[in-house]
Design a protein around this motif. Structure first.
Motif, PDB file in Angstrom:
ATOM      1  N   GLY A 299      24.358  16.418  14.572  1.00 62.76           N
ATOM      2  CA  GLY A 299      24.591  15.066  14.083  1.00 62.76           C
ATOM      3  C   GLY A 299      25.763  14.944  13.122  1.00 62.76           C
ATOM      4  N   ARG A 300      26.589  16.010  13.021  1.00 63.23           N
ATOM      5  CA  ARG A 300      27.671  15.991  12.034  1.00 63.23           C
ATOM      6  C   ARG A 300      29.053  15.944  12.675  1.00 63.23           C
ATOM      7  NH1 ARG A 300      28.564  19.770   8.813  1.00 63.23           N
ATOM      8  NH2 ARG A 300      29.210  18.433   7.102  1.00 63.23           N
ATOM      9  N   ALA A 301      29.141  15.434  13.910  1.00 57.74           N
ATOM     10  CA  ALA A 301      30.444  15.325  14.575  1.00 57.74           C
ATOM     11  C   ALA A 301      31.414  14.550  13.703  1.00 57.74           C
ATOM     12  CB  ALA A 301      30.280  14.643  15.932  1.00 57.74           C
ATOM     13  N   GLY A 302      32.627  15.082  13.569  1.00 56.09           N
ATOM     14  CA  GLY A 302      33.643  14.417  12.761  1.00 56.09           C
ATOM     15  C   GLY A 302      33.621  14.826  11.305  1.00 56.09           C
ATOM     16  N   GLN A 303      32.560  15.533  10.905  1.00 59.48           N
ATOM     17  CA  GLN A 303      32.472  16.000   9.519  1.00 59.48           C
ATOM     18  C   GLN A 303      32.888  17.469   9.442  1.00 59.48           C
ATOM     19  OE1 GLN A 303      28.715  14.806   7.536  1.00 59.48           O
ATOM     20  NE2 GLN A 303      28.339  13.485   9.299  1.00 59.48           N
ATOM     21  N   ALA A 304      33.034  17.948   8.228  1.00 58.69           N
ATOM     22  CA  ALA A 304      33.540  19.305   8.032  1.00 58.69           C
ATOM     23  C   ALA A 304      32.464  20.358   8.258  1.00 58.69           C
ATOM     24  CB  ALA A 304      34.101  19.442   6.612  1.00 58.69           C
ATOM     25  N   CYS A 305      32.857  21.436   8.922  1.00 53.91           N
ATOM     26  CA  CYS A 305      31.974  22.590   9.083  1.00 53.91           C
ATOM     27  C   CYS A 305      31.707  23.187   7.701  1.00 53.91           C
ATOM     28  CB  CYS A 305      32.643  23.631   9.974  1.00 53.91           C
ATOM     29  SG  CYS A 305      31.809  25.235   9.965  1.00 53.91           S
ATOM     30  N   PRO A 306      30.444  23.466   7.383  1.00 49.07           N
ATOM     31  CA  PRO A 306      30.119  23.997   6.055  1.00 49.07           C
ATOM     32  C   PRO A 306      30.660  25.408   5.839  1.00 49.07           C
ATOM     33  CG  PRO A 306      28.173  24.003   7.463  1.00 49.07           C
ATOM     34  CD  PRO A 306      29.252  23.266   8.195  1.00 49.07           C
ATOM     35  N   GLU A 307      31.037  26.075   6.920  1.00 50.01           N
ATOM     36  CA  GLU A 307      31.547  27.445   6.790  1.00 50.01           C
ATOM     37  C   GLU A 307      33.058  27.478   6.596  1.00 50.01           C
ATOM     38  OE1 GLU A 307      29.734  30.180   6.623  1.00 50.01           O
ATOM     39  OE2 GLU A 307      27.830  29.163   7.008  1.00 50.01           O
TER      40      GLU A 307
ATOM     41  N   THR B 225      36.521  23.137   9.334  1.00 49.35           N
ATOM     42  CA  THR B 225      36.998  22.544  10.582  1.00 49.35           C
ATOM     43  C   THR B 225      36.082  21.388  10.983  1.00 49.35           C
ATOM     44  OG1 THR B 225      37.866  24.689  11.301  1.00 49.35           O
ATOM     45  CG2 THR B 225      37.486  23.037  13.016  1.00 49.35           C
ATOM     46  N   THR B 226      36.645  20.389  11.663  1.00 51.14           N
ATOM     47  CA  THR B 226      35.858  19.240  12.077  1.00 51.14           C
ATOM     48  C   THR B 226      34.854  19.622  13.175  1.00 51.14           C
ATOM     49  OG1 THR B 226      37.715  17.785  11.577  1.00 51.14           O
ATOM     50  CG2 THR B 226      35.978  16.895  12.999  1.00 51.14           C
ATOM     51  N   ILE B 227      33.592  19.292  12.953  1.00 50.92           N
ATOM     52  CA  ILE B 227      32.546  19.567  13.937  1.00 50.92           C
ATOM     53  C   ILE B 227      32.785  18.714  15.175  1.00 50.92           C
ATOM     54  CG2 ILE B 227      30.068  19.355  14.422  1.00 50.92           C
ATOM     55  CD1 ILE B 227      30.595  21.613  12.517  1.00 50.92           C
TER      56      ILE B 227
ATOM     57  N   GLY C  43      24.460  20.133  29.558  1.00 44.63           N
ATOM     58  CA  GLY C  43      23.154  19.973  30.179  1.00 44.63           C
ATOM     59  C   GLY C  43      22.507  18.656  29.795  1.00 44.63           C
ATOM     60  N   GLN C  44      23.317  17.605  29.771  1.00 45.60           N
ATOM     61  CA  GLN C  44      22.859  16.242  29.456  1.00 45.60           C
ATOM     62  C   GLN C  44      22.400  16.070  28.011  1.00 45.60           C
ATOM     63  OE1 GLN C  44      20.100  16.166  33.018  1.00 45.60           O
ATOM     64  NE2 GLN C  44      20.947  14.111  33.218  1.00 45.60           N
ATOM     65  N   ARG C  45      22.732  17.039  27.159  1.00 41.45           N
ATOM     66  CA  ARG C  45      22.320  16.929  25.754  1.00 41.45           C
ATOM     67  C   ARG C  45      23.541  16.858  24.846  1.00 41.45           C
ATOM     68  NH1 ARG C  45      18.353  15.946  27.874  1.00 41.45           N
ATOM     69  NH2 ARG C  45      16.349  17.016  27.904  1.00 41.45           N
ATOM     70  N   GLY C  46      23.490  15.977  23.881  1.00 37.73           N
ATOM     71  CA  GLY C  46      24.524  15.931  22.870  1.00 37.73           C
ATOM     72  C   GLY C  46      24.541  17.272  22.149  1.00 37.73           C
ATOM     73  N   THR C  47      25.732  17.850  22.023  1.00 37.65           N
ATOM     74  CA  THR C  47      25.850  19.202  21.475  1.00 37.65           C
ATOM     75  C   THR C  47      26.913  19.236  20.398  1.00 37.65           C
ATOM     76  OG1 THR C  47      25.143  20.178  23.577  1.00 37.65           O
ATOM     77  CG2 THR C  47      26.425  21.584  22.099  1.00 37.65           C
ATOM     78  N   HIS C  48      26.532  19.765  19.235  1.00 42.41           N
ATOM     79  CA  HIS C  48      27.427  19.767  18.087  1.00 42.41           C
ATOM     80  C   HIS C  48      27.754  21.198  17.704  1.00 42.41           C
ATOM     81  CE1 HIS C  48      24.529  16.479  18.233  1.00 42.41           C
ATOM     82  NE2 HIS C  48      25.456  15.681  17.739  1.00 42.41           N
ATOM     83  N   TYR C  49      29.061  21.481  17.514  1.00 45.53           N
ATOM     84  CA  TYR C  49      29.440  22.857  17.179  1.00 45.53           C
ATOM     85  C   TYR C  49      30.780  22.881  16.474  1.00 45.53           C
ATOM     86  CZ  TYR C  49      32.892  22.927  20.943  1.00 45.53           C
ATOM     87  OH  TYR C  49      33.986  22.664  21.724  1.00 45.53           O
ATOM     88  N   CYS C  50      31.074  24.006  15.866  1.00 46.74           N
ATOM     89  CA  CYS C  50      32.355  24.182  15.182  1.00 46.74           C
ATOM     90  C   CYS C  50      33.309  24.940  16.093  1.00 46.74           C
ATOM     91  CB  CYS C  50      32.167  24.955  13.874  1.00 46.74           C
ATOM     92  SG  CYS C  50      33.762  25.378  13.109  1.00 46.74           S
ATOM     93  N   PRO C  51      34.419  24.316  16.516  1.00 46.40           N
ATOM     94  CA  PRO C  51      35.361  24.976  17.428  1.00 46.40           C
ATOM     95  C   PRO C  51      35.978  26.236  16.814  1.00 46.40           C
ATOM     96  CG  PRO C  51      35.794  22.611  17.308  1.00 46.40           C
ATOM     97  CD  PRO C  51      34.844  22.937  16.189  1.00 46.40           C
ATOM     98  N   GLN C  52      36.033  26.296  15.506  1.00 43.06           N
ATOM     99  CA  GLN C  52      36.619  27.465  14.833  1.00 43.06           C
ATOM    100  C   GLN C  52      35.611  28.615  14.757  1.00 43.06           C
ATOM    101  OE1 GLN C  52      39.718  27.996  13.764  1.00 43.06           O
ATOM    102  NE2 GLN C  52      39.179  30.030  12.992  1.00 43.06           N
TER     103      GLN C  52
END
Length: 271
Positions: free
Chosen positions: A239-247, A250-252, A258-267
């Motif tokens: 749920g943090r797309a567009g916000q900063a990765c806590p690590e 980088t923008t999440i 698989g039909q599911r919204g998926t949030h991850y850090c590209p870095q």
DNA sequence: CATCAACCCTGAGAGC
DNA sequence: TGCTCTCAGGGTTGAT
């Protein structure tokens, strides 16, 4: 959407009391009401209403996302799916979206509320007939890194949909899967068979960490249905797309897997 | 076997 | 304010 930690929180409240009601252990069923018949997976409504009265609550457990209420003759299983919730209350008016009510002889009742009507209940003599297809529990000590790694090798799938597959592992949902993959620094599209033993070990550890954090904070309050948990304040990626990765800051990113919204850090979670 | 899409549903939030 | 539209997602089923 209730996942393992939310279901565990509800089960513990049913067992020892909490969330506004007492424990339902030892209570005896007096009657039941079915206000939305399709909530019942089996048996049919007539049999359900006839078999339940007189049975006593012997034990309450969780298996995957199933709530397992063992009675003295049958077992009542409940899956909350997307929007289900359970209340223990002392009678009164039913609420909108109440689908199934179990009245106890001491006046308290258990109510299954489910706005979206995806939830299901079963009353069966043998719980195994409902639970047989489930994979291992994430906290099962028999699920070692070696076993987990082997199971990942046996399948050749994108890791995120595989973790959501209840026959592979029981209890993971969309939120905790995104959180665990972020903690383990693994890309959601990573092929399961290509994960090294070291990365499988890290993933298993991350799954257990985020699930335990969820349980410790009584689950996540992420929609208008499930309330009372605090885990949503600890989200790393979900749920943090567009916000900063806590690590790494980088923008999440958000993609659909698989039909599911998926949030991850590209870095942090490179392929 | 893996992947994909439709389906089951309603409430919330966005856009107008 | 109030309408319409889109989105959310756990699990099942069927098609590719």
């Amino acid at each position: 959407m209730p996942e393992l930690p939310e279901v565990e929180t509800i089960v513990r409240a049913l067992r020892v009391g909490g969330r506004g009601g007492p424990s339902i252990l030892k209570k005896q069923v007096q009657s039941a009401e079915l206000t939305w018949p399709r909530t019942l997976a089996e048996p049919d409504g007539g049999q359900f209403l006839a078999r339940l009265p007189g049975q006593q609550v012997m034990d309450i457990n969780r298996r995957g996302k199933f709530i397992v209420i063992r009675l003295d003759r049958d077992t009542l299983l409940i899956h909350l799916r997307m929007s289900g919730n359970l209340r223990v209350e002392p009678g009164g008016m039913l609420q909108p979206h109440d689908r199934l009510t179990v009245n106890f002889s001491d006046g308290w009742r258990l109510v299954f509320n489910d706005a979206r009507k995806f939830g299901r209940a079963w009353l069966v003599a043998d719980a195994q007939q409902v639970l047989a297809g489930l994979g291992p529990e994430p906290f099962d000590p028999a699920l070692t890194a070696g076993v987990f790694h082997r199971r990942l090798q046996e399948r050749r799938r994108q890791i995120k949909p595989l973790l959501l597959d209840q026959s592979f592992l029981a209890g993971m949902g969309n939120i905790y899967t995104d959180e665990a993959l972020h903690l383990a620094k693994i890309h959601p599209l990573q092929n399961s068979a290509d994960l090294t033993l070291e990365r499988a070990d890290r993933l298993l550890g991350a799954l257990r960490v985020v699930l335990q954090q969820g349980i410790n904070t009584n689950g996540a309050s992420i929609d208008w249905v499930y309330r009372g948990g605090e885990f949503q304040n600890n989200f790393r990626a979900y749920g943090r797309a567009g916000q900063a990765c806590p690590e790494c800051g980088t923008t999440i990113a958000r993609i659909v897997v698989g039909q599911r919204g998926t949030h991850y850090c590209p870095q942090c979670q490179g392929l």
